[in-house]
Design a protein around this motif. Structure first.
Motif, PDB file in Angstrom:
ATOM      1  N   ASN A  40      15.655  -0.177 -15.862  1.00 48.44           N
ATOM      2  CA  ASN A  40      17.198   0.184 -16.392  1.00 48.44           C
ATOM      3  C   ASN A  40      17.689   1.224 -15.949  1.00 48.44           C
ATOM      4  N   GLN A  41      17.216   2.078 -15.415  1.00 48.51           N
ATOM      5  CA  GLN A  41      17.553   3.575 -15.706  1.00 48.51           C
ATOM      6  C   GLN A  41      16.753   3.887 -13.816  1.00 48.51           C
ATOM      7  N   TYR A  42      17.389   3.231 -12.588  1.00 49.69           N
ATOM      8  CA  TYR A  42      17.152   3.570 -11.067  1.00 49.69           C
ATOM      9  C   TYR A  42      17.314   4.646 -10.484  1.00 49.69           C
ATOM     10  N   HIS A  43      17.637   5.610 -10.371  1.00 47.97           N
ATOM     11  CA  HIS A  43      17.862   6.693  -9.205  1.00 47.97           C
ATOM     12  C   HIS A  43      18.103   6.485  -8.060  1.00 47.97           C
ATOM     13  N   GLY A  44      17.035   5.578  -7.940  1.00 48.61           N
ATOM     14  CA  GLY A  44      16.473   6.106  -6.018  1.00 48.61           C
ATOM     15  C   GLY A  44      16.001   7.223  -5.657  1.00 48.61           C
ATOM     16  N   GLU A  45      15.457   7.698  -6.219  1.00 51.10           N
ATOM     17  CA  GLU A  45      14.789   8.993  -5.778  1.00 51.10           C
ATOM     18  C   GLU A  45      13.011   8.713  -5.257  1.00 51.10           C
ATOM     19  N   ARG A  46      12.298   8.008  -5.184  1.00 53.11           N
ATOM     20  CA  ARG A  46      11.434   7.178  -4.867  1.00 53.11           C
ATOM     21  C   ARG A  46      12.238   7.063  -3.342  1.00 53.11           C
ATOM     22  N   HIS A  47      11.397   7.508  -1.970  1.00 49.14           N
ATOM     23  CA  HIS A  47      11.616   7.134  -0.997  1.00 49.14           C
ATOM     24  C   HIS A  47       9.748   6.833  -0.310  1.00 49.14           C
ATOM     25  N   TYR A  48      10.154   6.627   0.542  1.00 49.00           N
ATOM     26  CA  TYR A  48       8.911   6.172   1.498  1.00 49.00           C
ATOM     27  C   TYR A  48       8.279   7.579   2.065  1.00 49.00           C
ATOM     28  N   PRO A  49       7.214   8.289   1.542  1.00 47.35           N
ATOM     29  CA  PRO A  49       6.760   9.553   1.669  1.00 47.35           C
ATOM     30  C   PRO A  49       6.708   9.834   3.253  1.00 47.35           C
ATOM     31  N   ARG A  50       6.935  10.603   4.326  1.00 46.09           N
ATOM     32  CA  ARG A  50       6.868  11.338   5.262  1.00 46.09           C
ATOM     33  C   ARG A  50       5.619  11.867   5.639  1.00 46.09           C
ATOM     34  N   MET A  51       5.052  11.287   6.490  1.00 42.57           N
ATOM     35  CA  MET A  51       3.285  12.209   7.240  1.00 42.57           C
ATOM     36  C   MET A  51       2.906  11.990   8.388  1.00 42.57           C
ATOM     37  N   ASP A  52       2.485  12.643   9.374  1.00 45.11           N
ATOM     38  CA  ASP A  52       2.367  12.350  10.144  1.00 45.11           C
ATOM     39  C   ASP A  52       0.764  12.019  10.551  1.00 45.11           C
TER      40      ASP A  52
END
Ligand code: GLA
Length: 731
Positions: A40-52
């Motif tokens: 219902n509430q998607y705030h779009g905070e999940r991004h693909y993690p950055r990692m070397d």
């Protein structure tokens, strides 16, 4: 309600049941974020993690090493450009390069769902039913435009996907692979369920935990095949028939297919579905577009029954196009196992008479009525009546059947040809085959080159000649072999890799023309039993023959497995002889009747030769089936106990208003000192009172679902069945 929201390059498709979320990532790569239960509430905070990540490269020109295609969860991957997992698309350009890299260009949202020209697909009846997200990507070096289509239905837990690739460059290039969809899932434990099989043993359920590496389910036989159905489900390890998450994927296509799963170095799972890349090489001319077949995807957390029900209603309501898609299907008698090739008008009339007296509703004249076909070595391709067997023509048989108050059906195998046929003598080049190379023979027949429109048209003309003159109510469309030596005699070498898919397009064009020209005819698909039981065929033909195996014990598995993906109205099931024609197993008329009445009922035996007690039984079965047919064909179907896991098998049908319930219990082998067996029903209204129509005992809906019922003592012999019917009185 808007079904698609777009916020800062994040696309959220949702309908209160499911959510599908994707986003545009660094460099314009299209990333997968989520497919599952409605959010219902998607705030779009999940991004693909950055990692070397060592040994996983970065995008050209990258200034840091934190972002790699090689581990990104993507929606559609390229090839040979930094993602070393399975590619969704491989294009070979004139310079020999096989590098593909699609980047985001833009999007559009449209109401409803666009059609896919020349291919079967799910549809909407009005634009309010669904919305479609159209994402455009581009490989700027190749100058190719990729368009991804995502449709979400308003009231179904369903997403459909397909892609179209357009060549916008000034020279042709070659598509070596093009998946219809890709979805990369984050790390999680998953089981994969598939439907492998063989001739007479179709769609057996197999479940296996997904391990690292590649797991592939594929057909390279030119058709969707007995051997591997174009369907998989990804499920949580604890998912069962009733609970747990299940993601179902089905290809709307009847040719070579490929479902691939790759579990990568960090345990993410790439899922892909589409046409198989086996022997596939499509020359896309400048300006031309290639449309890949559609994929249907469902998500549920109501277990495998929840997944199946989503497919069942989608397939029968929004994939099948026939005017019969929701009509009660007639009870058929088919003469194949009664006579094989050995029949004449008099013999057929005897079967028709006896079937009519059993109140059977349709007579189907199977193989052997055309050319001079007295065995399977001859006459395929010669679609004119065998007057030696039927001197009064098909008209006499059709009229006789109609006079008895029954409908008349006819068998065809339009795609195949016998060497001994007028068609072969006139047009030997119509056959698929490579010059100067022997052709594989299978069931003594060859396959016509349906990639050529003139070949398809020849068959169309022959069939319309019959159908315009004989009053035919039903057609059984058979296809009794696989494609081999796939080679077309009329195209230049660089186009030979297109023949297998063009064959399927030719087949669809014939089905399209015939089903449009004869909308009243009920078409049934068949392919040496159930060798082409798929959603592509269902678009044209609302029912299919799932197997030549009529033994009820084997049928428990075949029908149970088939129902995982396909609706009961589509699954025809005939009472055969005892001993069974293929297996030699002896079973009672009751057992055969109960299993066949769990699908779209018919008969596959010579009713004129049966003892009176058997024809009496058939009359009872027919009358039972007529009473319950609508509930069986269109009710909600629930599998309760699996023949793959247990000696006791159960399934049930519930009417949409939850006022009627049919429960089937089967025991395979009888046992001494057997356990008391309790069945708990499902899908009822907890607050309604149900009456067992035989004992008149009353049960609450919640009682039947939670407390359950002990089985009525099932007859103490092998292969037995029990049917119970419950209704809500004084609704
Ligand atoms: C296939 C079908 C059968 C029957 C025969 C006729 O095997 O599955 O039902 O029609 O062909 O040749």
């Amino acid at each position: 309600m808007n079904l698609i929201e777009v916020k800062e390059n994040v696309f959220h498709l949702h309908n209160g049941l499911i959510s599908y979320i994707l986003s545009v990532e660094n460099g314009g790569l299209l990333a997968h974020l989520y497919f599952g239960k409605y959010v219902n509430q998607y705030h779009g905070e999940r991004h693909y993690p950055r990692m070397d990540r060592s040994h996983s490269g970065n995008l050209p020109g990258a200034t840091d090493r934190l972002f790699s295609k090689d581990t990104l969860l993507q929606e559609y991957s390229g090839n040979n450009t930094g993602d070393n997992r399975l590619p969704a698309c491989v294009i070979r350009t004139a310079n020999g390069a096989r590098t593909v890299d699609f980047r985001y260009v833009g999007y559009q949202i449209i109401n409803g769902k666009p059609n896919i020209s020349g291919l079967p697909h799910a549809y909407v009846e009005n634009d309010q039913e669904a919305q479609t997200l159209v994402v455009t990507m581009r490989d700027a070096t190749i100058d190719a435009k990729l368009v991804l289509y995502y449709t979400i239905y308003r009231d179904r837990p369903v997403i459909t996907r397909h892609v179209e690739l357009k060549n916008e460059s000034s020279s042709s290039f070659s598509i070596e692979k093009i998946a219809s969809m890709q979805m990369d899932l984050p790390k999680q434990n998953l089981d994969v369920i598939s439907l492998p099989g063989s001739y007479a043993r179709e769609r057996q359920i197999e479940r296996q935990p997904l391990r690292r590496g590649l797991t592939q389910f594929e057909s390279q036989r030119g058709s969707s095949s007995h051997h591997m159905n174009p369907f998989v489900a990804l499920v949580a390890p604890n998912t069962n028939e009733f609970d747990g998450e299940a993601l179902g994927v089905m290809l709307v296509y009847s040719g070579n297919h490929q479902m691939s799963l790759e579990s990568d170095q960090v345990h993410q799972t790439r899922l892909m579905a589409g046409i198989s890349d086996y022997n596939f090489d499509w020359q896309l001319a400048e300006g031309a577009t290639f449309a890949a077949p559609e994929v249907l995807m469902t998500y549920t957390d109501h277990g495998l029954n929840g997944m199946s029900q989503a497919f069942h209603s989608l397939l029968r309501e929004r994939v099948a196009t026939s005017k019969h898609k929701l009509t009660d299907r007639p009870i058929v008698i088919n003469n194949w196992e009664a006579t094989y090739f050995d029949f004449n008008t008099a013999k057929l009339k005897q079967i028709i008479d006896s079937a009519a007296s059993c109140n059977i509703e349709m007579f189907v004249l199977d193989d052997g009525w055309f050319g001079h076909r007295d065995n399977d070595k001859t006459s395929l391709g010669d679609w004119f009546v065998n007057t030696k067997k039927l001197p009064g023509g098909l008209e006499e048989v059709a009229d006789y059947t109609h006079d008895k108050g029954m409908q008349f059906g006819l068998w065809f195998e339009p795609e195949c040809i016998s060497e001994d046929s007028d068609l072969y003598r006139q047009h030997p080049d119509y056959v698929l085959g490579v010059p100067n190379r022997g052709r594989t023979i299978s069931r003594d027949e060859y396959v016509l080159d349906f990639s050529r429109p003139e070949v398809v048209d020849n068959i169309y003309q022959q069939m319309t000649k019959i159908l315009d003159h004989v009053s035919v109510d039903y057609i059984k469309w058979d296809f009794n072999r696989n494609l081999t030596e796939v080679f077309s005699n009329t195209v230049t070498p660089e186009h030979e890799g297109e023949t297998t898919h063009r064959y399927v397009l030719g087949l669809y064009s014939l089905m399209e023309k015939l089903t449009k020209r004869y909308p009243d005819i009920l078409f049934e698909g068949c392919s040496g039993g159930g060798g082409r039981f798929d959603a592509g065929i269902m678009y044209y033909m609302p029912q299919s023959w799932p197997s030549d195996n009529n033994d009820p014990i084997e049928r428990l598995k075949i029908q149970y497995g088939t129902s995982l993906a396909y609706p009961i109205s589509a699954i025809t099931a005939h009472v055969g002889t005892s001993p069974d024609e293929l297996l030699g197993r002896y079973t009672s008329m009751d057992m055969r009747g109960a299993v066949a009445a769990s699908g779209t009922l018919g008969y596959e035996l010579d009713t004129s030769k049966l003892a009176k007690e058997d024809t009496d039984k058939i009359r009872e079965q027919v009358s039972f089936y007529k009473q319950h047919r609508h509930l069986i064909q269109y009710g909600n179907f629930y599998r309760l106990e699996s023949p793959f896991e247990s000696n006791h098998v159960a399934w049930m049908f519930v009417s949409p208003d939850q006022n009627e319930v049919l429960l089937f219990n089967f025991v395979v082998l009888s046992q001494i000192q057997n356990d008391f067996h309790l069945t708990k029903l499902i899908g009822l209204d907890a607050n309604k009172q149900y009456t067992d129509t035989e004992s008149q005992m009353q049960f609450g809906g919640d009682e039947l679902m939670n407390v359950g019922l002990y089985d009525q003592p099932i007859q103490s012999s092998d292969f037995s069945a029990d049917i119970r019917y419950f209704i809500v009185k004084n609704k």
